[in-house]
Design an enzyme around this catalytic site. Structure first.
Site, PDB file in Angstrom:
ATOM      1  CG  HIS A  21     -54.189 -41.766 -13.106  1.00 47.43           C
ATOM      2  ND1 HIS A  21     -55.131 -41.751 -12.096  1.00 47.43           N
ATOM      3  CD2 HIS A  21     -54.659 -40.899 -14.031  1.00 47.43           C
ATOM      4  CE1 HIS A  21     -56.101 -40.934 -12.404  1.00 47.43           C
ATOM      5  NE2 HIS A  21     -55.836 -40.393 -13.579  1.00 47.43           N
TER       6      HIS A  21
ATOM      7  CG  ASP B 168     -54.814 -43.323  -9.105  1.00 48.08           C
ATOM      8  OD1 ASP B 168     -53.668 -43.165  -9.543  1.00 48.08           O
ATOM      9  OD2 ASP B 168     -55.822 -42.848  -9.655  1.00 48.08           O
TER      10      ASP B 168
ATOM     11  CB  SER C  57     -57.195 -37.380 -12.760  1.00 48.05           C
ATOM     12  OG  SER C  57     -58.003 -38.340 -13.366  1.00 48.05           O
TER      13      SER C  57
END
Length: 367
Positions: free
Chosen positions: A105, A135, A205
């Site tokens: 993402h 992901d 992230s």
């Protein structure tokens, strides 16, 4: 006469006080003359050698392997000129020749990707491959002799001290500390994630979750949505599973997963073991089957309960999906199924799972 009596009593009282004081001083003197007795030694608290008082060494070992990632995403409004938005994230140097792991993402829909190393260099990155189902994404920069992250010697355990290293909110590289709260907590398709209370914020992230030795144990991926009113609950993809995904991307250019064509749900404690302990099994109920899939071809039906995979008890939906996904397409697996009150065995051919069937879950907050 009364005065004389008072004087006599005062003299007697003074004598008694003097005698008592003399005895007290003599006793104290004798104690002083005695040799001192050594006090019993106090045993120090035993602290394992592996437990540091500072995590500076772990940070020094891992921090150079964590990079900042910035992406440019062009938006196309219905009216007016297109605009470019900037995305933030982090990444982990996987190999010294320029391979970098991050979240899918972070780079999704990116038209340009820039990686900033800890030494200040900024490099253009290209996408080697992605896996939306977990992901994860693999990038490459044109550089060599980079400092790769150290692999863990053992998997993470509940209670281990961990450090989250990343680049949140344009603040530069930041380190937060916590523990492993759970090792198989949140289910994400084929895997269960590591839960930690180390702070994971926007921009973290794709960064590294490392142990007290500076070895990475996971890739920081998501947090529970803030609107739920929770704090200190973040999740990371376990490093052993990340390595499998990276190896697949490098070998095949994509992640190859097995599929048999069914949709299932978790057990409601409907099926009992045929062993003497009479425990409920963590079975998976078949809700529907693809009429063109191998499960239907083998004879599986909605309402069947799958209890065993190749002769082994399964641990629920995620465990069964992972076992099927890890099977090389073209092989055959044995499924034990309860249908009504009857146990049946099915040999099911495994085909390759379509990437369209594995979309990332958009519900959790992506930091």
């Amino acid at each position: 006469m009364a005065a004389w009596l008072r004087m006599l009593l005062a003299a007697m009282l003074a004598g008694l006080l003097a005698a008592a004081l003399t005895l007290l001083l003599q006793q104290q003197w004798r104690q002083w003359q005695q040799p001192a007795v050594a006090a019993a030694p106090v045993k120090p608290v035993a602290i394992p050698a592996r437990t540091p008082f500072s995590y500076a060494d772990a940070v020094a070992a891992a921090a150079p392997s964590v990079v900042s990632i910035r992406t440019a995403i062009a938006s196309k409004p219905q009216e007016g000129n297109s605009r470019v938005s900037v995305g933030l994230g982090s990444g982990v140097i996987w190999r010294e020749d320029g391979l970098i792991i991050t979240n899918y993402h972070v780079v999704r829909q990116a038209e340009a990707i820039a990686v900033e190393l800890r030494d200040g260099r900024t490099l253009r990155a290209d996408v080697v491959g992605t896996d939306p189902a977990t992901d994860l994404a693999l990038l490459r920069v044109n550089a060599d002799k980079l400092q790769a992250i150290a692999n863990p010697k053992a998997p993470a355990r509940v209670g281990d001290v961990v450090l989250a290293i990343g680049y949140p909110f344009l603040l530069g590289q930041t380190v937060t500390i916590g523990i492993v709260s759970a090792t198989e907590r949140l289910e994400r398709g084929f895997i269960r994630l590591i839960q930690t209370d180390a702070a994971i914020n926007r921009g973290n992230s794709g960064g590294a979750l490392v142990n007290a030795r500076g070895e990475w144990v996971g890739i920081n991926s998501e947090v529970l949505p803030a609107q739920l009113g929770v704090q200190g609950i973040g999740f990371a993809i376990p490093s052993d599973y990340v390595i499998k995904i990276v190896d697949q991307i490098l070998t095949h250019g994509r992640v190859v997963r097995g599929s048999i064509g069914f949709v299932g749900s978790g057990s409601a404690n409907e099926i009992r073991s045929d062993d003497s302990d009479n425990k409920f099994l963590n079975a998976v109920r078949i809700d529907s089957v693809d009429p063109n899939g191998s499960a239907a071809a083998a004879g599986l039906q909605p309402g069947d309960w799958i209890t065993h995979f190749n002769g082994e008890l399964i641990g629920g939906v995620t465990d069964l999906l992972r076992r099927i996904a890890d099977t090389t397409p073209g092989n055959t697996v044995q499924l034990r199924v309860w249908r009504g009150s009857e146990m049946k065995e099915f040999a099911v051919a495994v085909s390759e799972r379509s990437p369209e069937l594995a979309k990332p879950d958009e519900k959790p907050a992506r930091p």
